[in-house]
Design an enzyme around this catalytic site. Structure first.
Site, PDB file in Angstrom:
ATOM      1  N   ASP A   1      47.329  93.349 -65.985  1.00 58.94           N
ATOM      2  CA  ASP A   1      48.471  93.158 -65.086  1.00 58.94           C
ATOM      3  C   ASP A   1      49.763  93.273 -65.870  1.00 58.94           C
ATOM      4  O   ASP A   1      50.014  92.497 -66.794  1.00 58.94           O
ATOM      5  CB  ASP A   1      48.405  91.754 -64.455  1.00 58.94           C
TER       6      ASP A   1
ATOM      7  N   ASP B   1      42.531  92.689 -55.010  1.00 58.80           N
ATOM      8  CA  ASP B   1      43.063  91.895 -56.111  1.00 58.80           C
ATOM      9  C   ASP B   1      43.776  90.655 -55.588  1.00 58.80           C
ATOM     10  O   ASP B   1      44.723  90.765 -54.809  1.00 58.80           O
ATOM     11  CB  ASP B   1      44.050  92.781 -56.892  1.00 58.80           C
ATOM     12  N   GLY B   2      43.308  89.493 -56.046  1.00 56.64           N
ATOM     13  CA  GLY B   2      43.988  88.242 -55.721  1.00 56.64           C
ATOM     14  C   GLY B   2      43.094  87.265 -54.985  1.00 56.64           C
ATOM     15  O   GLY B   2      42.618  87.553 -53.894  1.00 56.64           O
ATOM     16  N   GLY B   3      42.825  86.133 -55.616  1.00 58.81           N
ATOM     17  CA  GLY B   3      42.064  85.067 -54.959  1.00 58.81           C
ATOM     18  C   GLY B   3      40.598  85.368 -54.734  1.00 58.81           C
ATOM     19  O   GLY B   3      39.964  84.770 -53.859  1.00 58.81           O
TER      20      GLY B   3
ATOM     21  N   GLY C   1      48.758  84.743 -61.048  1.00 57.94           N
ATOM     22  CA  GLY C   1      47.320  84.495 -60.921  1.00 57.94           C
ATOM     23  C   GLY C   1      47.089  83.168 -60.204  1.00 57.94           C
ATOM     24  O   GLY C   1      47.996  82.343 -60.092  1.00 57.94           O
TER      25      GLY C   1
ATOM     26  N   HIS D   1      41.084  94.271 -66.254  1.00 60.44           N
ATOM     27  CA  HIS D   1      42.232  94.573 -65.383  1.00 60.44           C
ATOM     28  C   HIS D   1      43.490  94.060 -66.089  1.00 60.44           C
ATOM     29  O   HIS D   1      43.617  92.873 -66.364  1.00 60.44           O
ATOM     30  CB  HIS D   1      42.018  93.864 -64.043  1.00 60.44           C
TER      31      HIS D   1
ATOM     32  N   HIS E   1      47.242  97.729 -63.850  1.00 60.00           N
ATOM     33  CA  HIS E   1      47.945  97.441 -62.592  1.00 60.00           C
ATOM     34  C   HIS E   1      49.433  97.260 -62.903  1.00 60.00           C
ATOM     35  O   HIS E   1      49.838  96.235 -63.443  1.00 60.00           O
ATOM     36  CB  HIS E   1      47.336  96.160 -61.986  1.00 60.00           C
TER      37      HIS E   1
HETATM   38  C1  DX5 Z   1      48.379  89.100 -59.126  1.00 57.56           C
HETATM   39  C2  DX5 Z   1      47.618  89.956 -60.099  1.00 57.56           C
HETATM   40  C3  DX5 Z   1      46.161  89.677 -60.074  1.00 57.56           C
HETATM   41  C4  DX5 Z   1      45.802  88.270 -60.424  1.00 57.56           C
HETATM   42  C5  DX5 Z   1      44.384  87.963 -60.088  1.00 57.56           C
HETATM   43  O1  DX5 Z   1      49.686  89.514 -59.081  1.00 57.56           O
HETATM   44  O2  DX5 Z   1      47.799  91.315 -59.818  1.00 57.56           O
HETATM   45  O3  DX5 Z   1      45.451  90.623 -60.853  1.00 57.56           O
HETATM   46  O4  DX5 Z   1      46.029  87.998 -61.772  1.00 57.56           O
HETATM   47  O5  DX5 Z   1      44.144  86.642 -60.418  1.00 57.56           O
HETATM   48  P1  DX5 Z   1      43.356  85.650 -59.449  1.00 57.56           P
HETATM   49  O6  DX5 Z   1      41.946  86.168 -59.357  1.00 57.56           O
HETATM   50  O7  DX5 Z   1      43.458  84.330 -60.163  1.00 57.56           O
HETATM   51  O8  DX5 Z   1      44.049  85.654 -58.122  1.00 57.56           O
HETATM   52 ZN    ZN Z   2      46.377  92.750 -60.710  1.00 57.37          ZN
END
Ligand code: DX5
Ligand code: ZN
Length: 211
Positions: free
Chosen positions: A32, A172-174, A141, A30, A63
């Site tokens: 970002d 996506d996220g957490g 992240g 993925h 993304h």
């Molecule tokens: C947040 C990003 C995510 C993030 C995910 O803006 O789009 O893809 O990096 O990271 P984690 O899993 O640490 O929340």
């Molecule tokens: Zn993302």
């Protein structure tokens, strides 16, 4: 359930991180992308990423957290891309962007921030291949999963079934060993720090895939 690994936050440098992801059974990397406008942070430039991502054996899930995605779409389609996802909240014609992405034979997705509801994107659901539900505010992240987005998963799942649609549902996220239990209706989970801030990427991915 498939896993896409986000490398935004990692204990390793970029090359090491991508190598480690390549050596797992995750389905996607993925990627970002942030422009400093749609979100306040910025990430790597295309040229830096191109060199590390051009030889990866994984499909890329892009993304775009950017206000004007056109040039990013034109650049990133050069890589081994499965999906490009844009944000609903940008000031740009969503339909034009979906068509631009699909013109490259790449799957098109729409991401929605935690406060954006499913009604806003209903009219696009028959045109797209992916809905990305953000379970944190985009831009960083390592944030905590927002459980308030969970009803959106069921709502989307129902709409897809009732209308015989095909888009995949991703989040996506957490996403980690604690929050994965809420995500059994999700097709692709995106997880970053839970994987890349550990010393055994495959072990973390196994935990997510077990659900
Ligand atoms: C947040 C990003 C995510 C993030 C995910 O803006 O789009 O893809 O990096 O990271 P984690 O899993 O640490 O929340
Ligand atoms: Zn993302």
């Amino acid at each position: 359930m498939k896993v896409a690994v986000s490398f935004l936050k990692s204990n390793y440098n970029l090359i090491e991180t991508i190598n480690k992801i390549n050596n797992t059974n995750a389905e996607y990397i993925h990627v970002d992308i942030m422009d400093g406008i749609f979100v306040s942070n910025t990430t790597y430039q295309f040229d830096d990423l191109y060199n590390v991502l051009k030889n990866t054996n994984k499909l890329l899930d892009i993304h775009l957290m950017v206000d004007n995605p056109i040039n990013y779409i034109i650049e990133y389609q050069k890589l081994n891309v499965d999906t490009i996802t844009i944000h609903y909240e940008i000031n740009h014609s969503i339909i034009d962007l979906i068509n631009l992405i699909k013109g490259y034979k790449i799957k098109a997705g729409i991401a929605i921030n935690p406060k954006t509801n499913i009604d806003s994107i209903k009219k696009y659901l028959n045109l797209i291949d992916n809905v990305l539900i953000m379970s944190v505010e985009p831009g960083l992240g390592g944030q905590e999963f927002n459980k308030e987005v969970l009803p959106k998963i069921e709502e989307l799942y129902k709409i897809r079934k009732e209308n015989n649609l095909n888009f995949r549902i991703s989040i996506d996220g957490g996403v980690n060993d604690k929050t994965i239990k809420y995500l059994n209706l999700i097709d692709v989970v995106i997880s970053g720090s839970f994987i890349c801030c550990s010393n055994d990427f495959q072990k973390q991915i196994d935990i997510l895939k077990k659900g």
